[in-house]
Design a protein around this motif. Sequence first.
Motif, mmCIF file in Angstrom:
data_model
loop_
_atom_site.group_PDB
_atom_site.id
_atom_site.type_symbol
_atom_site.label_atom_id
_atom_site.label_comp_id
_atom_site.label_asym_id
_atom_site.label_seq_id
_atom_site.Cartn_x
_atom_site.Cartn_y
_atom_site.Cartn_z
ATOM 1 N N THR A 22 -22.855 102.987 14.501
ATOM 2 C CA THR A 22 -24.070 103.789 14.435
ATOM 3 C C THR A 22 -25.177 103.021 13.717
ATOM 4 O O THR A 22 -24.909 102.085 12.966
ATOM 5 C CB THR A 22 -23.826 105.109 13.682
ATOM 6 O OG1 THR A 22 -23.577 104.824 12.312
ATOM 7 C CG2 THR A 22 -22.642 105.846 14.272
ATOM 8 N N TYR A 23 -26.389 103.441 13.932
ATOM 9 C CA TYR A 23 -27.540 102.775 13.323
ATOM 10 C C TYR A 23 -27.424 102.784 11.798
ATOM 11 O O TYR A 23 -27.607 101.763 11.141
ATOM 12 C CB TYR A 23 -28.833 103.480 13.747
ATOM 13 C CG TYR A 23 -29.048 103.499 15.232
ATOM 14 C CD1 TYR A 23 -29.631 102.409 15.868
ATOM 15 C CD2 TYR A 23 -28.653 104.584 16.005
ATOM 16 C CE1 TYR A 23 -29.832 102.404 17.232
ATOM 17 C CE2 TYR A 23 -28.844 104.589 17.372
ATOM 18 C CZ TYR A 23 -29.429 103.496 17.981
ATOM 19 O OH TYR A 23 -29.616 103.495 19.324
ATOM 20 N N GLY A 24 -27.156 103.945 11.272
ATOM 21 C CA GLY A 24 -27.086 104.080 9.827
ATOM 22 C C GLY A 24 -25.993 103.226 9.223
ATOM 23 O O GLY A 24 -26.165 102.622 8.169
ATOM 24 N N GLY A 31 -27.298 96.261 3.916
ATOM 25 C CA GLY A 31 -27.943 96.421 2.628
ATOM 26 C C GLY A 31 -29.081 97.419 2.601
ATOM 27 O O GLY A 31 -29.718 97.617 1.585
ATOM 28 N N LEU A 32 -29.318 98.078 3.739
ATOM 29 C CA LEU A 32 -30.357 99.091 3.778
ATOM 30 C C LEU A 32 -29.698 100.450 3.604
ATOM 31 O O LEU A 32 -28.831 100.823 4.379
ATOM 32 C CB LEU A 32 -31.092 99.068 5.119
ATOM 33 C CG LEU A 32 -31.777 97.759 5.484
ATOM 34 C CD1 LEU A 32 -32.163 97.776 6.952
ATOM 35 C CD2 LEU A 32 -32.997 97.581 4.623
ATOM 36 N N GLN A 33 -30.091 101.186 2.636
ATOM 37 C CA GLN A 33 -29.471 102.488 2.407
ATOM 38 C C GLN A 33 -29.883 103.487 3.482
ATOM 39 O O GLN A 33 -29.094 104.285 3.922
ATOM 40 C CB GLN A 33 -29.865 103.021 1.031
ATOM 41 C CG GLN A 33 -29.239 102.236 -0.100
ATOM 42 C CD GLN A 33 -27.721 102.157 0.022
ATOM 43 O OE1 GLN A 33 -27.051 103.178 0.143
ATOM 44 N NE2 GLN A 33 -27.182 100.952 0.007
ATOM 45 N N ARG A 34 -31.108 103.436 3.866
ATOM 46 C CA ARG A 34 -31.571 104.380 4.884
ATOM 47 C C ARG A 34 -32.410 103.659 5.918
ATOM 48 O O ARG A 34 -33.514 104.063 6.222
ATOM 49 C CB ARG A 34 -32.366 105.495 4.215
ATOM 50 C CG ARG A 34 -31.456 106.426 3.501
ATOM 51 C CD ARG A 34 -32.158 107.385 2.573
ATOM 52 N NE ARG A 34 -31.186 108.332 2.054
ATOM 53 C CZ ARG A 34 -30.322 108.047 1.079
ATOM 54 N NH1 ARG A 34 -30.343 106.871 0.510
ATOM 55 N NH2 ARG A 34 -29.459 108.944 0.674
ATOM 56 N N GLY A 35 -31.836 102.616 6.435
ATOM 57 C CA GLY A 35 -32.622 101.772 7.329
ATOM 58 C C GLY A 35 -32.280 101.897 8.793
ATOM 59 O O GLY A 35 -32.388 100.931 9.543
ATOM 60 N N ALA A 36 -31.864 103.072 9.177
ATOM 61 C CA ALA A 36 -31.445 103.250 10.570
ATOM 62 C C ALA A 36 -32.536 102.829 11.546
ATOM 63 O O ALA A 36 -32.271 102.191 12.560
ATOM 64 C CB ALA A 36 -31.066 104.710 10.802
ATOM 65 N N GLN A 38 -34.867 100.671 11.196
ATOM 66 C CA GLN A 38 -35.028 99.220 11.250
ATOM 67 C C GLN A 38 -33.983 98.615 12.168
ATOM 68 O O GLN A 38 -34.245 97.692 12.921
ATOM 69 C CB GLN A 38 -34.900 98.631 9.858
ATOM 70 C CG GLN A 38 -36.132 98.815 9.025
ATOM 71 C CD GLN A 38 -36.450 100.264 8.773
ATOM 72 O OE1 GLN A 38 -37.236 100.867 9.480
ATOM 73 N NE2 GLN A 38 -35.831 100.847 7.774
ATOM 74 N N VAL A 39 -32.786 99.149 12.087
ATOM 75 C CA VAL A 39 -31.729 98.657 12.955
ATOM 76 C C VAL A 39 -32.131 98.870 14.407
ATOM 77 O O VAL A 39 -32.005 97.973 15.244
ATOM 78 C CB VAL A 39 -30.405 99.390 12.662
ATOM 79 C CG1 VAL A 39 -29.329 98.962 13.643
ATOM 80 C CG2 VAL A 39 -29.969 99.110 11.235
ATOM 81 N N ALA A 40 -32.635 100.032 14.683
ATOM 82 C CA ALA A 40 -33.065 100.344 16.046
ATOM 83 C C ALA A 40 -34.157 99.390 16.497
ATOM 84 O O ALA A 40 -34.110 98.852 17.599
ATOM 85 C CB ALA A 40 -33.569 101.785 16.102
ATOM 86 N N ARG A 41 -35.095 99.159 15.621
ATOM 87 C CA ARG A 41 -36.208 98.289 15.991
ATOM 88 C C ARG A 41 -35.742 96.855 16.213
ATOM 89 O O ARG A 41 -36.152 96.196 17.149
ATOM 90 C CB ARG A 41 -37.279 98.324 14.898
ATOM 91 C CG ARG A 41 -38.428 97.409 15.179
ATOM 92 C CD ARG A 41 -39.692 97.853 14.522
ATOM 93 N NE ARG A 41 -40.291 98.961 15.247
ATOM 94 C CZ ARG A 41 -40.852 98.819 16.437
ATOM 95 N NH1 ARG A 41 -40.861 97.660 17.048
ATOM 96 N NH2 ARG A 41 -41.392 99.852 17.037
ATOM 97 N N ILE A 42 -34.874 96.402 15.342
ATOM 98 C CA ILE A 42 -34.367 95.044 15.480
ATOM 99 C C ILE A 42 -33.590 94.905 16.778
ATOM 100 O O ILE A 42 -33.681 93.905 17.476
ATOM 101 C CB ILE A 42 -33.506 94.692 14.256
ATOM 102 C CG1 ILE A 42 -34.427 94.453 13.059
ATOM 103 C CG2 ILE A 42 -32.650 93.475 14.533
ATOM 104 C CD1 ILE A 42 -33.780 94.672 11.755
ATOM 105 N N LEU A 43 -32.827 95.915 17.095
ATOM 106 C CA LEU A 43 -32.108 95.888 18.355
ATOM 107 C C LEU A 43 -33.091 95.723 19.497
ATOM 108 O O LEU A 43 -32.902 94.912 20.393
ATOM 109 C CB LEU A 43 -31.361 97.217 18.533
ATOM 110 C CG LEU A 43 -29.872 97.047 18.748
ATOM 111 C CD1 LEU A 43 -29.219 96.793 17.431
ATOM 112 C CD2 LEU A 43 -29.314 98.268 19.387
#
Length: 110
Positions: A22-24, A31-36, A38-43
């Motif tokens: 999952t993104y979260g 290392g991102l506590q609530r960076g879901a 960002q993960v989506a964007r990077i993807l």
Amino acid sequence: MTDTSQLIIEIIKLIPKGKVSTYGRIGKLAGLQRGARQVARILHTCTTKHNLPWQRVVNAKGMISLSKNGGYHIQKELLQKEGVKFINERIPLENYLWEPDNNDLLDIDF
DNA sequence: ACATTGACTGCTA
DNA sequence: ATAGCAGCCAATG
């Protein structure tokens, strides 16, 4: 490209065939506590450049976050080919969620 | 350089 | 149980 972004990419590459994450979860590993998001964007930006298994990343409910005309069907089909079962458009995370152990993370040299 | 936008999540009412 | 909202920060125009 930041270090965190690079880390996220490396983690995504580690997701084994037939499993999903999952993104979260990925964000947290990076290392991102609530960076879901960002993960989506990077993807979004790196999936073509890095040939990432983007289809193995779904939201926290085990559902595909793409819209029907934005690749939803493609992602679902790719996952089904890998043996992931859908139950009413939803993946049972208790069966398919990738839970990385230390061995997996060693590939990303820290 | 500044503002906007997300393939999201978890807490609060 | 369901709905709303604030936080996250890299990419894009």
